[in-house]
Design an enzyme around this catalytic site. Structure first.
Site, mmCIF file in Angstrom:
data_model
loop_
_atom_site.group_PDB
_atom_site.id
_atom_site.type_symbol
_atom_site.label_atom_id
_atom_site.label_comp_id
_atom_site.label_asym_id
_atom_site.label_seq_id
_atom_site.Cartn_x
_atom_site.Cartn_y
_atom_site.Cartn_z
ATOM 1 N N CYS A 111 -50.147 -2.812 -78.723
ATOM 2 C CA CYS A 111 -49.037 -1.845 -78.794
ATOM 3 C C CYS A 111 -48.158 -2.049 -80.022
ATOM 4 C CB CYS A 111 -48.190 -1.917 -77.529
ATOM 5 S SG CYS A 111 -49.146 -1.592 -76.052
ATOM 6 N N HIS A 236 -41.246 1.366 -78.854
ATOM 7 C CA HIS A 236 -42.531 1.579 -78.199
ATOM 8 C C HIS A 236 -42.250 2.065 -76.776
ATOM 9 C CE1 HIS A 236 -46.368 1.111 -76.454
ATOM 10 N NE2 HIS A 236 -46.098 -0.007 -75.815
ATOM 11 N N ASN A 266 -47.610 5.275 -71.780
ATOM 12 C CA ASN A 266 -47.767 4.274 -72.835
ATOM 13 C C ASN A 266 -49.034 4.581 -73.636
ATOM 14 O OD1 ASN A 266 -48.272 1.980 -74.360
ATOM 15 N ND2 ASN A 266 -47.807 0.532 -72.711
HETATM 16 O O1 UT7 Z 1 -47.157 -1.869 -73.779
HETATM 17 C C1 UT7 Z 1 -47.213 -3.255 -73.673
HETATM 18 C C2 UT7 Z 1 -46.056 -3.774 -72.983
HETATM 19 N N1 UT7 Z 1 -46.099 -3.397 -71.592
HETATM 20 C C3 UT7 Z 1 -45.118 -3.753 -70.839
HETATM 21 O O2 UT7 Z 1 -44.214 -4.348 -71.348
HETATM 22 C C4 UT7 Z 1 -45.150 -3.458 -69.372
HETATM 23 C C5 UT7 Z 1 -44.134 -4.322 -68.692
HETATM 24 N N2 UT7 Z 1 -44.086 -4.208 -67.276
HETATM 25 C C6 UT7 Z 1 -43.700 -3.087 -66.601
HETATM 26 O O3 UT7 Z 1 -43.465 -2.062 -67.200
HETATM 27 C C7 UT7 Z 1 -43.526 -3.178 -65.109
HETATM 28 O O4 UT7 Z 1 -43.610 -4.527 -64.717
HETATM 29 C C8 UT7 Z 1 -44.573 -2.348 -64.302
HETATM 30 C C9 UT7 Z 1 -44.240 -0.870 -64.442
HETATM 31 C C10 UT7 Z 1 -45.947 -2.637 -64.805
HETATM 32 C C11 UT7 Z 1 -44.455 -2.698 -62.825
HETATM 33 O O5 UT7 Z 1 -43.142 -2.502 -62.345
HETATM 34 P P1 UT7 Z 1 -42.399 -3.649 -61.513
HETATM 35 O O6 UT7 Z 1 -41.094 -3.108 -61.130
HETATM 36 O O7 UT7 Z 1 -42.436 -4.901 -62.327
HETATM 37 O O8 UT7 Z 1 -43.303 -3.739 -60.225
HETATM 38 P P2 UT7 Z 1 -44.113 -4.997 -59.679
HETATM 39 O O9 UT7 Z 1 -45.314 -5.253 -60.494
HETATM 40 O O10 UT7 Z 1 -43.158 -6.104 -59.431
HETATM 41 O O11 UT7 Z 1 -44.580 -4.399 -58.264
HETATM 42 C C12 UT7 Z 1 -43.631 -4.066 -57.256
HETATM 43 C C13 UT7 Z 1 -44.379 -3.482 -56.086
HETATM 44 C C14 UT7 Z 1 -45.574 -4.310 -55.656
HETATM 45 O O12 UT7 Z 1 -45.641 -4.251 -54.235
HETATM 46 P P3 UT7 Z 1 -45.066 -5.458 -53.346
HETATM 47 O O13 UT7 Z 1 -45.830 -6.670 -53.781
HETATM 48 O O14 UT7 Z 1 -43.610 -5.532 -53.683
HETATM 49 O O15 UT7 Z 1 -45.355 -4.990 -51.969
HETATM 50 C C15 UT7 Z 1 -46.752 -3.594 -56.227
HETATM 51 O O16 UT7 Z 1 -47.933 -3.787 -55.500
HETATM 52 O O17 UT7 Z 1 -44.917 -2.192 -56.448
HETATM 53 C C16 UT7 Z 1 -46.308 -2.161 -56.132
HETATM 54 N N3 UT7 Z 1 -46.963 -1.274 -57.087
HETATM 55 C C17 UT7 Z 1 -47.067 0.041 -56.894
HETATM 56 N N4 UT7 Z 1 -46.664 0.848 -55.890
HETATM 57 C C18 UT7 Z 1 -46.914 2.156 -56.014
HETATM 58 C C19 UT7 Z 1 -47.540 -1.579 -58.274
HETATM 59 N N5 UT7 Z 1 -48.010 -0.486 -58.855
HETATM 60 C C20 UT7 Z 1 -47.735 0.550 -58.024
HETATM 61 C C21 UT7 Z 1 -47.969 1.922 -58.085
HETATM 62 N N6 UT7 Z 1 -47.540 2.696 -57.063
HETATM 63 N N7 UT7 Z 1 -48.576 2.516 -59.137
#
Ligand code: UT7
Length: 309
Positions: A111, A236, A266
């Site tokens: 990225c 980005h 993204n």
């Molecule tokens: O481009 C390169 C750089 N990229 C980045 O910097 C990305 C950085 N990270 C992020 O943008 C975020 O961490 C994400 C968008 C990827 C995830 O968001 P988050 O708020 O960190 O969520 P999480 O991974 O902590 O997941 C929270 C919950 C989980 O469920 P439990 O364990 O709390 O029950 C996941 O399983 O959300 C769940 N989850 C979803 N639920 C519905 C993960 N993906 C989804 C989804 N729909 N698509």
């Protein structure tokens, strides 16, 4: 003698995939995707390849810059979704443009690829090794995500954007620029050969905000400017919450931050130049403005570029 972005062009696949479409594919919801990422829809390439999208965006940049394609000395394609193992996507673009006697290579910095590309092109142009470089970010990420993995498939989109870079007597220039990498963190975001994207989102989120803030502060300091001097920040587009946290840390008001993540998700190396194009089209950016670009991605890699447009 500075560095001028003469023209910007984009190519976006026609097919839109909305959050509601994704609800039918994986266990997710429009509400989750919107609140956690800011994404509402993304573009998906169907028969368009990485080199085709790159080529179409290049044609548009060439037209807008008013140059002839024969004025180009070299092509750099930043991509994490190259069309083939080899040759480079850049060589395929060269063929499509019908250019001879130039150089063409791909640049792998995920990225951060566009900012790495700017740094390389700037160095080559300042050293007199090239007069005019076509720098492209092109991504067909839909081909390397697991469409059964809700934690990654909702985040990415396809598209391409090109810029024509040259030196001239205008005021345009790179005021400061810095690229970084930390290979010890590669497992936070990667795709194995012929495999799908793996991401440790939560950890990555924290590093993203911290590293982009570090890079932005570095270039501002180097140029002797403060955040108030910046007319527009083009970050980005990975997550609206990352962008908002960064803006808050730098104390830059929302109206100076460009975002289009809701439309495209993204798009990795294409994200900053697509946003640059749209900022110009919308009149948010004009010649002479101070623009701060920043990105972070797989590698890990990150960086910032401060330019006078
Ligand atoms: O481009 C390169 C750089 N990229 C980045 O910097 C990305 C950085 N990270 C992020 O943008 C975020 O961490 C994400 C968008 C990827 C995830 O968001 P988050 O708020 O960190 O969520 P999480 O991974 O902590 O997941 C929270 C919950 C989980 O469920 P439990 O364990 O709390 O029950 C996941 O399983 O959300 C769940 N989850 C979803 N639920 C519905 C993960 N993906 C989804 C989804 N729909 N698509």
């Amino acid at each position: 003698m500075g560095l001028k972005i003469e023209g910007v062009g984009i190519y976006l696949p026609k097919k839109r995939l909305t959050n509601f479409d994704l609800e039918k594919m994986v266990d997710t919801s429009d509400e989750w995707i919107t609140t956690r990422t800011g994404i509402k829809e993304r573009r998906i390439a169907e028969d368009e390849t990485t080199s085709y999208m790159a080529y179409r965006s290049a044609l548009s940049a060439i037209e807008r810059s008013g140059i002839s394609k024969e004025d180009i000395d070299g092509i750099i394609v930043a991509t994490l979704s190259p069309e083939k193992q080899f040759p480079s996507t850049a060589c395929l673009v060269q063929e499509k443009l019908g250019l001879k006697d130039i150089f063409a290579f791909d640049l792998s910095a995920a990225c951060s690829g566009f900012l790495y590309g700017l740094e390389v092109a700037w160095s080559m142009i300042s050293a007199g090794r090239a007069k005019r470089i076509l720098l492209i970010g092109s991504e067909k990420i839909s081909g390397i995500v697991d469409w059964k993995d809700r934690s990654t498939c909702v985040l990415f989109g396809d598209g391409a954007a090109s810029v024509i870079l040259t030196n001239d007597e205008s005021n345009s220039d790179i005021l400061a620029s810095k690229i970084y990498s930390d290979g010890s963190l590669w497992e936070l975001l990667y795709a194995p050969l012929c495999g799908y994207i793996n991401m440790k989102g939560r950890e990555l989120f924290k590093v993203a905000v911290r590293s982009m803030e570090e890079a932005c502060r570095y270039v501002l300091d180097k140029a002797g400017l403060s955040p108030e001097d910046v007319d527009l920040v083009i970050p980005h587009q990975a997550n609206i919450r990352i962008i908002n946290s960064l803006a808050e840390k730098l104390n830059i008001p929302e109206e100076k931050i460009y975002t289009n993540i809701h439309k495209y998700g993204n798009t990795s190396a294409a994200s900053i130049p697509i946003a640059l194009y749209e900022a110009l089209e919308e009149g948010r950016l004009k010649r002479g403005d101070i623009v701060l670009l920043t990105a972070m991605g797989g590698g890990l890699t990150w960086g910032a570029t401060l330019l006078r447009f």
